[in-house]
Design a protein around this motif. Structure first.
Motif, PDB file in Angstrom:
ATOM      1  N   PRO A 144     -24.513   6.554 -24.072  1.00  0.00           N
ATOM      2  CA  PRO A 144     -24.943   7.942 -24.295  1.00  0.00           C
ATOM      3  C   PRO A 144     -25.657   8.465 -23.058  1.00  0.00           C
ATOM      4  N   GLN A 145     -25.307   9.664 -22.620  1.00  0.00           N
ATOM      5  CA  GLN A 145     -25.901  10.188 -21.392  1.00  0.00           C
ATOM      6  C   GLN A 145     -27.386  10.447 -21.599  1.00  0.00           C
ATOM      7  N   CYS A 146     -28.176  10.105 -20.601  1.00  0.00           N
ATOM      8  CA  CYS A 146     -29.619  10.278 -20.708  1.00  0.00           C
ATOM      9  C   CYS A 146     -30.230  10.392 -19.316  1.00  0.00           C
ATOM     10  N   ALA A 176     -20.959   2.616 -30.686  1.00  0.00           N
ATOM     11  CA  ALA A 176     -21.321   3.529 -31.778  1.00  0.00           C
ATOM     12  C   ALA A 176     -22.102   4.749 -31.284  1.00  0.00           C
ATOM     13  N   LYS A 177     -22.348   4.823 -29.960  1.00  0.00           N
ATOM     14  CA  LYS A 177     -23.156   5.902 -29.368  1.00  0.00           C
ATOM     15  C   LYS A 177     -24.543   5.954 -30.011  1.00  0.00           C
ATOM     16  N   ASP A 178     -25.063   4.774 -30.328  1.00  0.00           N
ATOM     17  CA  ASP A 178     -26.380   4.659 -30.970  1.00  0.00           C
ATOM     18  C   ASP A 178     -27.425   4.417 -29.884  1.00  0.00           C
ATOM     19  N   TYR A 179     -28.003   5.494 -29.375  1.00  0.00           N
ATOM     20  CA  TYR A 179     -28.960   5.407 -28.271  1.00  0.00           C
ATOM     21  C   TYR A 179     -30.168   4.553 -28.650  1.00  0.00           C
ATOM     22  N   PHE A 188     -35.665   4.980 -19.586  1.00  0.00           N
ATOM     23  CA  PHE A 188     -34.693   5.898 -20.189  1.00  0.00           C
ATOM     24  C   PHE A 188     -35.403   6.886 -21.116  1.00  0.00           C
ATOM     25  N   THR A 189     -34.904   8.095 -21.143  1.00  0.00           N
ATOM     26  CA  THR A 189     -35.279   9.075 -22.157  1.00  0.00           C
ATOM     27  C   THR A 189     -34.146  10.084 -22.275  1.00  0.00           C
ATOM     28  N   GLN A 190     -34.003  10.676 -23.441  1.00  0.00           N
ATOM     29  CA  GLN A 190     -32.989  11.707 -23.638  1.00  0.00           C
ATOM     30  C   GLN A 190     -33.543  13.112 -23.441  1.00  0.00           C
ATOM     31  N   HIS A 191     -34.830  13.210 -23.112  1.00  0.00           N
ATOM     32  CA  HIS A 191     -35.485  14.520 -23.014  1.00  0.00           C
ATOM     33  C   HIS A 191     -35.969  14.777 -21.588  1.00  0.00           C
ATOM     34  N   PHE A 192     -35.504  15.874 -20.999  1.00  0.00           N
ATOM     35  CA  PHE A 192     -35.852  16.188 -19.611  1.00  0.00           C
ATOM     36  C   PHE A 192     -37.357  16.378 -19.440  1.00  0.00           C
ATOM     37  N   THR A 241     -27.462   9.193 -15.976  1.00  0.00           N
ATOM     38  CA  THR A 241     -26.366   8.227 -16.041  1.00  0.00           C
ATOM     39  C   THR A 241     -25.064   8.963 -15.738  1.00  0.00           C
ATOM     40  N   LEU A 242     -24.110   8.236 -15.181  1.00  0.00           N
ATOM     41  CA  LEU A 242     -22.821   8.854 -14.826  1.00  0.00           C
ATOM     42  C   LEU A 242     -21.926   8.933 -16.037  1.00  0.00           C
ATOM     43  N   LYS A 243     -21.149  10.002 -16.133  1.00  0.00           N
ATOM     44  CA  LYS A 243     -20.113  10.079 -17.148  1.00  0.00           C
ATOM     45  C   LYS A 243     -18.826   9.534 -16.553  1.00  0.00           C
TER      46      LYS A 243
END
Length: 283
Positions: free
Chosen positions: A162-164, A203-206, A255-259, A281-283
């Motif tokens: 998952p991108q983060c 599962a894209k389970d961050y 890691f975090t998903q929030h800028f 992270t790269l897509k």
């Protein structure tokens, strides 16, 4: 004609040391991904047959000791190329940081020269060549999330994570990989659940993914560089969902998903370390 290739930094999301092999190397189990902190290599044909390296960095050799030079020589000799090339290496990835900068540069050299010299080699063929240069080079050929075994050269591509947002922090003092591996006792090192992480990524389970992340080499590297442990603690205190050392260190990533949270982590750590990077992270 000029050819340009990016060379992204590598992160070890999970690193296990299973045992010492009869060939003297250690059997590893790795899950790796790439981030958008990248070196940039520019390839320019030369009239003579020489390989010439130039760079913005004084921290790397510009001669036969450089793995980029070795990659170019390998392709020239294997495919009997008479043309010369100048390779400009614009370094952005810190040196001796556990981020695979040299390996990624070598992989970029193989990809770029494959295009420049119109060799039409597949990524699989380039990865096989890269294995002779270094264990991380095959992964860096692909720059996708992968599960790896052996010395790290046996690559199995898996789902992208998952991108983060990723905060990278490198202490001033670097660590040489050989000084970490020479002290290893695999049986006393921690082990992390690789298969569970592969399943979480699929599962894209961050949340589950970050719970499984870890690096078995941390105890050895922290003995050499205690700042690694301090950075890990500070990262978590500032809100990182996880804080792990990459490779043999000393770079620690969070890691975090929030800028907004990523910015807070960066601001909190800038007073402690000079080299702090906010990337994705790269897509």
């Amino acid at each position: 004609m000029e050819i340009v290739e990016k060379a992204p930094a590598k992160l070890n999301l999970l690193l296990n040391v299973l045992f010492k092999r009869t060939d003297g190397f250690h059997e590893l189990e790795l899950i790796m991904t790439a981030v958008d902190l990248s070196d940039r290599l520019t390839f320019t044909p030369q009239k003579d047959s020489a390989i010439k390296l130039v760079s913005n960095s004084a921290a790397i050799p510009l001669n036969k000791k450089n793995i980029v030079y070795q990659a170019a020589r390998l392709l020239k000799e294997k495919h009997q190329i008479d043309e010369g090339v100048q390779i400009r290496i614009n370094k952005q990835i810190p040196v001796a940081a556990g981020l695979g900068g040299g390996s990624s540069d070598a992989a970029a050299a193989l990809r770029g020269l494959n295009r420049l010299w119109q060799l039409n080699l597949s990524l699989e063929e380039l990865a096989e060549l890269g294995e002779t240069l270094g264990s991380d080079v095959p992964f860096c050929i692909y720059n996708k999330t992968a599960y790896a075994t052996g010395r790290g050269e046996a690559i199995q591509l898996i789902e992208e994570i998952p991108q983060c947002w990723v905060v990278l922090v490198k202490p001033v003092k670097g660590i040489s990989s050989w000084t970490v591996f020479e002290k290893l006792e695999p049986e006393v090192l921690p082990k992390y659940p690789a298969q569970q992480m592969v399943e979480a990524i699929a599962a894209k389970d961050y949340e589950k993914m970050v719970q499984q992340m870890g690096n078995a080499l941390e105890p050895i590297s922290i003995e050499q560089q205690p700042d690694i442990q301090i950075i890990k603690e500070k990262m978590k205190a500032f809100g990182a969902d996880t804080a792990v050392m990459s490779g043999t260190g000393p770079t620690v990533y969070g890691f975090t998903q929030h800028f907004s949270k990523a910015q807070r982590i960066v601001n909190g750590l800038k007073g402690f370390c000079k080299e702090v990077y906010l990337v994705r992270t790269l897509k």
